[in-house]
Enzyme design. Structure first.
Site, short mmCIF file in Angstrom:
data_model
loop_
_atom_site.label_atom_id
_atom_site.label_comp_id
_atom_site.label_asym_id
_atom_site.label_seq_id
_atom_site.Cartn_x
_atom_site.Cartn_y
_atom_site.Cartn_z
N LYS A 11 -15.22 -5.24 -23.59
CA LYS A 11 -13.93 -5.58 -22.97
C LYS A 11 -14.09 -5.94 -21.49
CE LYS A 11 -9.77 -5.82 -21.67
NZ LYS A 11 -8.70 -6.66 -22.14
N CYS A 21 -5.95 -7.24 -14.89
CA CYS A 21 -7.13 -7.21 -15.76
C CYS A 21 -8.33 -7.81 -15.07
CB CYS A 21 -6.82 -7.98 -17.03
SG CYS A 21 -5.22 -7.60 -17.70
N1 SAJ Z 1 -6.82 -18.42 -12.93
C1 SAJ Z 1 -7.33 -19.38 -12.08
N2 SAJ Z 1 -7.98 -20.45 -12.62
C2 SAJ Z 1 -8.13 -20.60 -13.96
C3 SAJ Z 1 -7.63 -19.59 -14.83
C4 SAJ Z 1 -6.99 -18.51 -14.28
O1 SAJ Z 1 -7.20 -19.31 -10.85
O2 SAJ Z 1 -8.72 -21.61 -14.38
C5 SAJ Z 1 -6.11 -17.24 -12.38
C6 SAJ Z 1 -4.67 -17.09 -12.87
O3 SAJ Z 1 -3.79 -17.86 -12.12
C7 SAJ Z 1 -4.45 -15.60 -12.70
C8 SAJ Z 1 -5.82 -15.01 -13.00
O4 SAJ Z 1 -6.74 -16.07 -12.85
O5 SAJ Z 1 -4.10 -15.27 -11.37
C9 SAJ Z 1 -5.95 -14.40 -14.38
O6 SAJ Z 1 -5.20 -15.13 -15.33
P1 SAJ Z 1 -5.70 -15.43 -16.81
O7 SAJ Z 1 -4.62 -16.21 -17.45
O8 SAJ Z 1 -7.04 -16.03 -16.80
O9 SAJ Z 1 -5.88 -14.00 -17.48
P2 SAJ Z 1 -4.96 -12.65 -17.57
O10 SAJ Z 1 -5.36 -11.75 -16.45
O11 SAJ Z 1 -3.52 -12.97 -17.69
O12 SAJ Z 1 -5.47 -12.04 -18.95
C10 SAJ Z 1 -6.84 -11.70 -19.11
C11 SAJ Z 1 -7.37 -12.33 -20.41
N3 SAJ Z 1 -8.84 -12.21 -20.45
C12 SAJ Z 1 -9.64 -13.28 -20.66
O13 SAJ Z 1 -9.21 -14.41 -20.81
C13 SAJ Z 1 -11.09 -13.00 -20.75
C14 SAJ Z 1 -6.74 -11.66 -21.62
O14 SAJ Z 1 -7.30 -12.15 -22.82
C15 SAJ Z 1 -6.94 -10.13 -21.54
O15 SAJ Z 1 -6.32 -9.46 -22.63
C16 SAJ Z 1 -6.29 -9.64 -20.26
O16 SAJ Z 1 -6.96 -10.27 -19.16
C17 SAJ Z 1 -6.42 -8.12 -20.19
O17 SAJ Z 1 -5.40 -7.44 -20.40
O18 SAJ Z 1 -7.52 -7.60 -20.02
#
Ligand code: SAJ
Length: 407
Positions: free
Chosen positions: A201, A255
């Site tokens: 995880k 996360c």
């Molecule tokens: N972000 C960027 N650039 C990107 C993608 C995301 O700057 O290309 C930023 C987003 O704006 C945000 C952060 O990263 O601030 C995280 O967003 P996210 O959509 O990537 O992920 P989370 O935090 O909403 O959810 C993550 C997910 N993990 C993965 O994709 C590996 C989700 O599947 C997990 O269940 C969740 O964490 C968790 O609860 O652990």
């Protein structure tokens, strides 16, 4: 019957999903007002498909309570914060929940921990409280780790379709837990041991953090040498084995911006790329502030109160503000400048979180000349024309107005 402990971002949709698929569920939370809201059929946070899921779970007979129930299966989905200084996990909510369960559970009950925990947390913190009660793990009570994987913004769909991991000491118990999740989960459910599940995880979220950090570092390099990072990423991604993510104003949420610290805290000296990635992502809010100051100078805007930040959540189309880059900017500014609060508007955040927050888009637009787009909500995509005539710094590369500034 399954008793779900903790009805937050993960526990609630999970409880509703089980109930809607024929499993008898009682959802437990210590927050009385949350329980009364749910009993009245109101959702407690915005998420696509949640209202319908709540209605269907209520029709199926889900119950909500502040009390732990006497039953043979528990799912613990409580927060796991980390200590800001040591960067290690603070398992207090998990251990309190497990201790509460042990007070009521019958012999042979299965306690599934869904909360994200760092590798070894169950060995170090959960097993000892069971032993301390004179109980034997694997005989009197079983411990399982089944970390969630759903993404805020698409939780309901992902709950049903993602594959998932079940870590258990004993294959028969693992299979039992797998079968119950299979009531709604159409993805593959892999059964493994507990430490592997814990590590997997954290590794998943760390992988994403590192990849976002790479995009953010490229944005800084390209800015320093006047290159278009978005065009470079677009072209590079045409390579069959390259898939660079998007730069942004920083990484928020509870996360990705938290879990990699568990590895840094537990493996100092070994977790080097992981630490560097965390630092790069954490430096992005300051980078946005620097860009804002640069653009103000270029455009002759001297009054910081004419600058507005669009978006307060950590990403688009959710109402979750935890660790959000905009909040980090507010704190940075409080520390460095003090003075008047920054003007902020977010259509998803109706409650007052920070001073200087607007709840009316028109009033916000009237009061600012420079808009910094921090979050790419559908609302701003649909209202982009309203920004014409303003100076725009777009940290998400969604604005197609002429003369927009980017990271
Ligand atoms: N972000 C960027 N650039 C990107 C993608 C995301 O700057 O290309 C930023 C987003 O704006 C945000 C952060 O990263 O601030 C995280 O967003 P996210 O959509 O990537 O992920 P989370 O935090 O909403 O959810 C993550 C997910 N993990 C993965 O994709 C590996 C989700 O599947 C997990 O269940 C969740 O964490 C968790 O609860 O652990």
């Amino acid at each position: 019957m399954v008793n779900i402990i903790g009805l937050g971002y993960i526990g609630l949709p999970t409880a509703l999903m089980f109930a809607s698929h024929g499993v008898e569920v009682v959802g437990t939370d210590i927050n009385e007002s949350l329980i009364s809201k749910l009993k009245e059929g109101q959702i407690t946070f915005e998420e696509e498909g949640m209202s319908q899921l709540l209605s269907s779970a209520i029709r199926a007979g889900i119950k909500f309570s502040t009390e732990y129930q006497k039953t043979d299966m528990y799912i613990v989905a409580v927060p796991t914060p980390y200590d800001n200084v040591s960067k290690k996990i603070d398992p207090c909510f998990v251990t309190t929940a497990v201790a509460g369960v042990l007070e009521v559970c019958p012999k042979g009950a299965v306690i599934v921990i869904e909360s994200t925990v760092s590798p070894g947390t169950i060995d170090r913190f959960v097993r000892p409280i069971i032993h301390a009660k004179g109980l034997r793990v694997g005989v009197d009570v079983h411990i399982v780790h089944a970390p969630e994987r759903i993404i805020p913004g698409n939780m309901v769909y992902e709950l049903e379709h993602n594959s998932r991991t079940v870590g258990a000491d004993d294959a028969i118990v693992g299979q039992m837990v797998k079968d119950i999740y299979a009531s709604f989960c159409k993805g593959e459910i892999v059964v493994t041991d507990i430490r592997t599940a814990e590590m997997t995880k954290v590794v998943e979220n760390t992988f994403r953090d590192i990849n976002i950090a790479f995009a953010n570092e490229l944005a800084k390099i390209c800015r320093s040498d006047s290159m278009d990072v978005y065009e470079i990423i677009r072209i590079a991604n045409k390579h069959p084995r390259v898939n660079i993510l998007q730069p942004g104003p920083g990484v928020g949420g509870h996360c990705i911006s938290v879990d990699p610290w568990f590895l840094v805290g537990d493996y100092p000296g070994l977790a080097n790329i992981i630490l560097a990635a965390r630092k790069i992502n954490d430096s992005m809010p300051e980078f946005v502030l620097e860009r804002t100051r640069e653009i103000m100078r270029e455009k002759g805007i001297t009054d910081v109160s004419r600058v507005g930040f669009y978006g307060l959540t950590y990403k688009e189309n959710v109402d979750d503000v935890r660790e959000s880059p905009t909040l980090q900017i507010v704190h940075l500014r409080d520390r460095s400048l003090g003075g008047t609060p920054l003007k902020i508007f977010d259509p998803w955040v109706r409650r007052d979180i920070v001073p200087g927050q607007y709840h009316d888009f028109d009033a916000f637009l009237n009061d600012v000349d420079l808009v910094v787009i921090m979050v790419g909500h559908s609302h701003i995509r649909e209202n982009m024309h309203r920004l014409s005539g303003k100076v725009v710094l777009d940290t998400r590369k969604i604005c197609d107005l002429p003369e927009t500034y980017f990271l």
